[in-house]
Structures are given as structure tokens and as C-alpha cells.
Design a protein around this motif. Structure first.
Motif, short mmCIF file in Angstrom:
data_model
loop_
_atom_site.label_atom_id
_atom_site.label_comp_id
_atom_site.label_asym_id
_atom_site.label_seq_id
_atom_site.Cartn_x
_atom_site.Cartn_y
_atom_site.Cartn_z
N LYS A 140 45.76 40.07 39.82
CA LYS A 140 44.19 40.00 39.79
C LYS A 140 44.29 40.89 40.70
N GLN A 141 44.65 40.62 42.57
CA GLN A 141 44.60 41.64 43.45
C GLN A 141 44.75 43.21 42.49
N ILE A 142 45.56 43.41 42.53
CA ILE A 142 45.85 45.20 42.45
C ILE A 142 44.39 45.52 41.22
N ALA A 143 43.76 44.46 40.48
CA ALA A 143 42.52 45.38 39.66
C ALA A 143 41.25 45.44 39.97
N ALA A 144 41.40 44.07 41.62
CA ALA A 144 40.16 43.70 42.31
C ALA A 144 39.78 44.81 43.64
N ALA A 145 41.33 45.79 43.27
CA ALA A 145 41.51 45.98 44.84
C ALA A 145 41.42 47.93 44.15
N GLY A 146 41.38 48.09 42.90
CA GLY A 146 40.16 49.47 42.34
C GLY A 146 41.88 50.51 41.79
N PHE A 147 43.00 49.22 41.53
CA PHE A 147 44.16 50.38 40.59
C PHE A 147 44.14 50.48 39.69
N GLU A 148 44.62 51.14 39.27
CA GLU A 148 45.07 52.08 37.43
C GLU A 148 46.18 51.92 36.94
#
Length: 268
Positions: A172-180
Motif C-alpha cells: 500500500k505504501q508503494i501505491a500511496a507514493a504514486g509508483f505505477e
């Protein structure tokens, strides 16, 4: 010293040898591809097949006969540490992404490098099914099928294309940071090669990869203007007594600090 005309010529000659060997290895691997080769599991529970072993033996025979003074380090050859006394050492992964190979995937590779003084100086990563040959020589740039490639110009985590293990990219932290998220790439060498080609912005590896997974692709990323480092920004050394490495991140140099900040709290 490794720079200078003589060493540059030596690196290029080694690259030519690696490319030729990788193509021949690709032909041999393809003769097993989709043919249900005999398969078993190693002590670390990773699969190995008769194709891996056949390619390993062919590469050892071909490369070592051409450069008998070079050391040899391969995933499928017992390491007797004699390589540590050699000035230069071949580092080979006969089939990187064996799970993909056995499942009929198209992203497995043959990864070959020459290491001198701890760093790769010539490298070839060949993806036979996709007919893609990634090459690099120290101070000579990186190419894909003979065309120069460059790491992306992405400078922000937001919108950056990320490739890595599912446990990382689905966090979830990856998505929250904006990574695709990108497609799952089961060959680590190919994952890193895609960073060099600018198709992926950031690639991640969990703790545990070995020299043969990394050395060739490390040079590709470096010569394409990026870097492969551990989670505190240290470059890797190869052909050392210990061949395993910690968690790693690769990407454009202007993006790496921000990427490591996000990823360091997730990957181990």
C-alpha cells in the motif's frame, strides 16, 4: 588501472566473446524451451532444469577455452573460490528466470559479465524469446540490439514505473507514493536491463540475489546513466568471497534517493 586504450580494447574483445556465447546459449536453451525438460529443486528451493545445466556446461566450455586465465563463477557450477586469484572473472547465469523458462514465459535471459577489480567491465544480457541483446562495456555506454539506450529522465516517484517482487509492488505504501506497477518480470537481470533501456524507471530486488543475477545488468544500468545500489546508496562489488547481496534498488540517478526512501521501509 582499467582505463586506457589497451583495456578498452580488451573490454570490447570480451564483450564480443560474451555476445557470441550468449547467442549460442540462447539457441541451446530454446531447444529445451516448451519441451518439458527434466527439473528438480536445489537446496534453496529454487528450480533447476537440464536446460540450465546444459547451457552452463556449454558456456563454461566456450568462454573458458577462449580465456583460460579468467576465473569462473556461475549459478550452476560449484564455486571452488579459485576465481578470487584471477585478474578477470566470468560471471554467468545460464538461465536467469528459470521459473519463467519452465512456465513458458518470454522474459528469461542469459546473463554474462566479465568482472575486473570487483566491478563488471563487459556485459551481455540476452532474452532469446524476445530476441533482445543488451550490451555494455565500461565507459562505452549501453545498447539494445546495437542501438544506444538510456535510463529514463523520471525525477519523481509519482508516476514512476516500478518493477519488483509482488510483495513490494503490491504494498500500500508503494501505491500511496504514486509508483505505477508494471508487469511481473521473473528474470532479475531482465528487470534491471529494462531500467537501462528506460522502459522501467525503478527496479527492486529483495535481499539474497547473487553475483550472477546482478553483475551484467549492473553494468547495463551504470552505462545507461543510472545506478544499482543497496538501500543506503552503496555500489555493489562482485567476485568477492561472499557472492550474495542485500536488497537493492536500480533507477536513474536523479530518482534513486527518493525511490530508496519509499522502498527501504518495505523491502528487506
Amino acid at each position: 588501472m582499467r582505463d586506457g586504450t589497451a583495456t578498452g580494447a580488451e573490454n570490447q574483445a570480451d564483450l564480443d566473446l560474451l555476445v557470441s556465447a550468449a547467442r549460442e546459449a540462447g539457441k541451446l536453451a530454446m531447444s529445451y524451451y516448451g519441451q518439458d525438460p527434466k527439473t528438480w529443486f536445489k537446496g534453496n528451493k529454487s528450480p533447476v532444469s537440464e536446460a540450465d545445466m546444459a547451457v552452463d556446461q556449454m558456456l563454461a566450455r566456450t568462454l573458458r577455452s577462449e580465456r583460460p586465465a579468467y576465473g569462473w563463477l556461475s549459478e550452476e557450477t560449484a564455486d571452488d573460490k579459485s576465481r578470487l586469484a584471477a585478474r578477470r572473472t566470468f560471471v554467468a547465469d545460464p538461465i536467469d528466470g528459470t521459473r519463467a523458462f519452465l512456465a513458458g514465459g518470454d522474459e528469461w535471459t542469459i546473463a554474462l559479465a566479465v568482472v575486473d577489480a570487483g566491478r563488471p567491465v563487459s556485459a551481455a544480457v540476452f532474452c532469446p524469446v524476445r530476441e533482445e541483446m543488451f550490451c555494455a562495456v565500461e565507459h562505452g555506454g549501453a545498447t539494445l540490439n546495437g542501438v544506444p539506450v538510456q535510463a529514463s529522465s523520471q525525477v519523481s516517484v509519482a508516476g514512476a514505473r516500478l518493477s519488483g517482487p509482488h510483495s513490494v509492488v503490491a504494498n500500500k505504501q508503494i501505491a500511496a507514493a504514486g509508483f505505477e506497477r508494471t508487469d511481473n518480470i521473473r528474470s532479475l537481470a531482465y528487470r534491471l536491463a529494462l531500467v537501462a533501456a528506460g522502459r522501467v524507471d525503478v527496479a527492486v530486488a529483495r535481499s539474497g540475489p547473487s553475483d550472477w543475477d546482478l553483475a551484467a545488468a549492473d553494468l547495463l544500468v551504470q552505462e545507461a546513466g543510472g545506478a544499482l545500489t543497496d538501500l543506503v546508496g552503496r555500489q555493489r562489488l562482485y567476485n568477492q568471497p561472499e557472492t550474495r547481496h542485500p536488497a537493492l534498488v536500480a533507477g536513474p540517478r536523479n530518482l534513486l534517493d527518493a525511490a530508496r526512501t519509499v522502498i527501504s521501509g518495505i523491502v528487506e
